[in-house]
Design an enzyme around this catalytic site. Structure first.
Site, PDB file in Angstrom:
ATOM      1  N   HIS A   1     -12.499  -2.734  -6.791  1.00 51.84           N
ATOM      2  CA  HIS A   1     -11.522  -2.715  -5.698  1.00 51.84           C
ATOM      3  C   HIS A   1     -11.423  -1.270  -5.212  1.00 51.84           C
ATOM      4  O   HIS A   1     -11.481  -1.013  -4.027  1.00 51.84           O
ATOM      5  CB  HIS A   1     -10.184  -3.255  -6.196  1.00 51.84           C
ATOM      6  CG  HIS A   1      -9.150  -3.391  -5.129  1.00 51.84           C
ATOM      7  ND1 HIS A   1      -9.357  -4.111  -3.985  1.00 51.84           N
ATOM      8  CD2 HIS A   1      -7.896  -2.881  -5.021  1.00 51.84           C
ATOM      9  CE1 HIS A   1      -8.269  -4.052  -3.221  1.00 51.84           C
ATOM     10  NE2 HIS A   1      -7.381  -3.306  -3.820  1.00 51.84           N
TER      11      HIS A   1
ATOM     12  N   CYS B   1      -4.421  -7.795   0.293  1.00 53.14           N
ATOM     13  CA  CYS B   1      -5.756  -7.216   0.139  1.00 53.14           C
ATOM     14  C   CYS B   1      -6.727  -8.069  -0.671  1.00 53.14           C
ATOM     15  O   CYS B   1      -7.910  -7.743  -0.772  1.00 53.14           O
ATOM     16  CB  CYS B   1      -5.632  -5.824  -0.448  1.00 53.14           C
ATOM     17  SG  CYS B   1      -4.603  -4.776   0.600  1.00 53.14           S
TER      18      CYS B   1
ATOM     19  N   HIS C   1     -10.504   0.729   3.466  1.00 51.14           N
ATOM     20  CA  HIS C   1      -9.984  -0.493   2.867  1.00 51.14           C
ATOM     21  C   HIS C   1      -9.769  -1.514   3.991  1.00 51.14           C
ATOM     22  O   HIS C   1      -8.863  -1.361   4.806  1.00 51.14           O
ATOM     23  CB  HIS C   1      -8.681  -0.192   2.137  1.00 51.14           C
ATOM     24  CG  HIS C   1      -8.170  -1.332   1.316  1.00 51.14           C
ATOM     25  ND1 HIS C   1      -8.755  -2.591   1.349  1.00 51.14           N
ATOM     26  CD2 HIS C   1      -7.148  -1.411   0.435  1.00 51.14           C
ATOM     27  CE1 HIS C   1      -8.092  -3.389   0.528  1.00 51.14           C
ATOM     28  NE2 HIS C   1      -7.116  -2.703  -0.038  1.00 51.14           N
TER      29      HIS C   1
END
Lengths: 344, 85, 398
Positions: C292, C159, C327
């Site tokens: 994030h 990620c 995400h």
């Protein structure tokens, strides 16, 4: 900008050859199998089985070569862990794919958490409690080379002084068969497709036990040959070497005619008369095989000899006490890397 | 119940890759997590998969699992009361 | 302080739109792109996702290329974003000789592989190529439409992949290896990682609620984004106007767990601190933090701790734009970097959707849209295994 020197302080391997040993230099293991697995070390010497229970073979091998290098160099926490792996934890990836073919219910979380490519590099950091820079390159046959390039850049920038750089790859029967159909491995006359783990410590400090110096690294597109020649010229100049100062060129020839012809073309462009070395017949082909080339060249420079088993019979480098080895690696006949290793 | 406890121990060893552990090493009443076995949150998720696959029990989240996985004995009790296969 | 690294082009594709214009209006209107699964073929229809609202065929048409069975969704998304970035920077085919590309992905071509995996034993060469499509192949496929770049590279740190691609590209500029490096990432949704995240039990069955007390996980999204990084010399030579600067960056490893962040957010704290130090800034110089903020109980708590540790009692406005896009994993770093760029250029704070209640010991995000003159933005991306990275973007107001 000050330009620090960079040294390969230690380099260890797990592959077709005897684990964590340079025995291949005198007694190479040769195989005519199309696909071979890595020879297992005694894992318990390095990892508590309880801690390793969810780790796949790729991560365990990466840990072992890494821990051996950390032990040998006495560097507990390198400033960076930089990993090259093109296909990562393939075994777990395919287990998850197999499970998904059955059903999307009751999937094991372990398969997934082990499958991202950066699992290897982060496992090394978690195991050694290292909070430093950590990244992973997954760029096919140049994955390891980009990892070296990253370390090289950051050392030049003064951001790091030590870096554990590695190339790690595993293989499954299923993936091998796919790669065979795709023409990448398993063709008649080719070296075996293999698994490999190679970890090395790069250090800006030279110490007695250093294997060699990393004098240059460059990456590029084979469409731009002139730039490739310039890169070599700059690399040689920085190392105070002339073209004849390069003892040998080590290529990634693997017995596949297209692949080998590409190397012939590159060498003809760069150093048409230099003696040639090869390593993939000893360590096999896989995406991070170039790491094995660097490993082999570093140990040749450290020992001041080139074992017979590395000679490329087209232009052998016999009776040479090597002082500089140029490594050439190419990817899909489109991209390349050059690395220059010199003796200390 | 004894049989189910033995079966659960074997299942736990298998899915959590506890190669060096035998069923006799696991005390059915001792805490599964936070004890000698060194289990973590991923192991809890693996046990949830085990419950689903082997006994047809669907646990919705790890917090539900926490109570069930206190010990092998609590697991056995929960399985015997809720199993669908 | 470092030599200036200018950003002279940007391209983005995500659930909230194709291109910066659509993206900007969705961010301003507070319109999420997360919704019902349409393009991904999974049995988990009840899980909301942030899909790009285009079929592969539609993307092929938009790109104006002939269809190819080997095109992955990751590659098509990547091409749309890369084209916008190159166009904005005025980098035509003949200029690519001196332009490097550092892309990133983790899923890569898994969309094709998972469709064919069951037949792999007996498949033909074409399907074997689908089965062996690697992250590097993904970069090659994205690049191929535009010409011959000076070099290609691929970062894969889950990620935080795109953020780490930015860092690699920036280091190439600073070392003088390049004057222009295009950096970014692309990732499509796949059954592979949807089921993986589902097995980890960190997918919210509702719209994700970053930093909310009742948050229950993340929603997965997809997309791509690229930034053109350029040296001061090249900006001057080409006579282009920079959009903003990359003022600092940091990369550290949490070294805690493969899938969980440490309770004190050590890796996140180190990454943010390093970025500040490189930028020559104090915490008080940061005007906005693009977190994030995945919406998982673990991440948002850990990131809150790290932010509090860094900023003390004077926390700048924070939001997670994953409430718009889901995400987007490997691509999230540069997708959110483009959001930061838009916020700098258009003077607004992106909001954090779906937030209602403060979590214990957590940060309180921006929920009301508001104008703000922003100068420095910190953007976080944290990956599995604790691969944590932070970027700082700065705009130089005249």
């Amino acid at each position: 900008m000050s330009q620090p020197n960079m040294y390969i302080q230690a380099a260890e391997q797990l592959s077709i050859q005897q684990p964590l040993s340079q025995q291949w230099m005198s007694e190479p293991v040769l195989t005519d199998h199309l696909l071979t697995t890595a020879m297992a070390p005694n894992y318990r010497d390095f990892i508590d089985p309880r801690e390793a229970r969810r780790m796949g073979g790729l991560i365990k091998r990466a840990l072992v070569t890494t821990l051996k290098v950390l032990r040998d160099t006495g560097i507990e926490h390198p400033d960076a862990f930089i990993t090259g792996t093109s296909i990562g934890s393939l075994v777990y990836t395919e287990r998850l794919l197999d499970a998904l073919d059955e059903s999307e219910e009751a999937i094991s979380p372990t398969y997934f958490m082990q499958s991202p490519h950066n699992t290897v590099g982060s496992a090394l950091a978690i195991f050694t409690h290292s909070h430093g820079y950590n990244t992973t390159y997954s760029h096919g046959a140049c994955s390891f080379d980009w990892a070296v390039m990253d370390a090289w850049m950051q050392m030049r920038l003064g951001k790091i002084h030590t870096a554990l750089v590695g190339g790690y790859e595993e293989m499954t029967q299923n993936c091998f068969e796919l790669l065979q159909k795709a023409g990448y491995v398993g063709q008649p006359g080719m070296v075996p497709c293999a698994e490999m783990s190679m970890s090395m410590m790069l250090n800006t400090q030279c110490s007695d036990n250093c294997l060699c110096q990393l004098s240059g690294v460059a990456m590029g597109n084979l469409a731009y040959r002139e730039r490739m020649r310039q890169q070599l010229a700059q690399m040689l100049e920085a190392a105070h070497l002339s073209t004849t100062g390069v003892s040998a060129v080590m290529t990634g020839k693997n017995g596949n005619p297209d692949n080998d012809a590409c190397y012939d073309g590159i060498v003809a462009d760069l150093l048409p008369d230099a003696p040639l070395l090869r390593y993939k017949h000893l360590f096999g082909e896989n995406y991070t095989a170039s790491a094995m080339g660097v490993y082999a060249a570093a140990h040749c420079l450290a020992q001041g000899r080139i074992p017979d088993c590395l000679h490329d019979n087209n232009r052998p480098a016999r009776c040479i006490k090597p002082s500089a080895i140029l490594l050439v690696n190419q990817m899909d006949q489109q991209e390349y890397s050059l690395m220059l290793l010199t003796k200390i | 119940m004894e049989e189910l406890i033995q079966e659960l121990k074997e299942g736990i060893i298998e899915v959590l890759n506890l190669d060096d552990v035998t069923p006799d090493d696991i005390d059915a009443d001792a805490p599964l997590f936070g004890g000698d076995l060194g289990l973590d949150s991923i192991d809890a998720l693996e046990l949830i998969v085990l419950m689903d696959k082997k006994y047809g029990i669907k646990l919705k989240d790890p917090s539900e699992g926490k109570k069930v996985f206190l010990s092998v004995a609590t697991m056995a009790k929960f399985v015997s009361e809720n199993r669908t296969k | 302080m470092i030599e200036p690294i200018y950003i002279t082009g940007a391209g983005v594709v995500s659930a909230i739109g194709v291109g910066k214009e659509q993206t900007l209006s969705a961010l301003n209107a507070g319109t999420t792109g997360i919704g019902t699964m349409t393009y991904l073929d999974s049995c988990h229809r009840d899980i909301p996702v942030g899909e790009v609202k285009l079929s592969n065929d539609e993307m092929v048409q938009m790109l104006g290329v002939d269809n190819d069975p080997l095109f992955t969704r990751t590659a098509l998304l990547g091409r749309l974003a890369l084209r916008e970035a190159l166009d904005q920077a005025g980098l035509t085919r003949d200029r690519l000789t001196d332009v490097h590309l550092v892309s990133s992905t983790t899923v890569g071509g898994m969309d094709l592989r998972e469709q064919n995996h069951a037949q792999e034993k007996t498949c033909d060469r074409l399907h074997a190529l689908m089965g062996t499509h690697s992250c590097g192949n993904s970069t090659q496929m994205i690049a191929a439409q535009f010409g011959q770049f000076a070099s290609l590279s691929t970062v894969s740190t889950a990620c935080s992949s795109a953020t780490n691609a930015v860092i690699t590209g920036a280091n190439m500029l600073r070392c003088g290896l390049a004057d222009i490096v295009v950096v970014g990432g692309s990732e499509c949704l796949s059954r592979f990682h949807l089921n993986g995240f589902n097995a980890l039990m960190i997918l919210d069955r509702q719209q994700c609620r970053p930093f909310d007390r009742d948050r229950a996980g993340l929603n997965l999204g997809e997309g791509a984004a690229y930034l053109v990084l350029e040296s001061a010399r090249s900006v001057e030579e080409r006579g282009v106007t920079p959009l903003c600067r990359l003022a600092g960056y940091g990369n550290a490893c949490d070294a805690f767990h493969q899938t969980a962040s440490s309770p004190d957010g050590e890796g996140a704290y180190l990454a943010m601190s390093q970025a500040l130090e490189m930028a020559g800034m104090k915490p008080g110089d940061i005007d906005y933090v693009n977190a994030h903020g995945t919406g998982t109980p673990n991440n948002d708590l850990s990131e809150s701790q790290a932010i509090k540790r860094l900023f003390g009692s004077d926390i700048p406005p924070v939001s997670s734009t994953k409430s718009f896009t889901g995400h987007t994993t490997s691509a999230s770093g540069t997708i959110e970097a483009v959001f930061c760029l838009l916020a700098l250029q258009h003077h607004f704070l992106p909001v954090n959707l779906n937030w209602h209640n403060a979590m214990d010991d957590g940060i309180i995000p921006v929920i009301e849209p508001r104008q703000a003159d922003l100068r420095n933005i910190l953007s976080n991306a944290f990956g599995f295994g604790g691969n944590d990275s932070s970027l700082i973007f700065t705009i130089d107001h005249a």
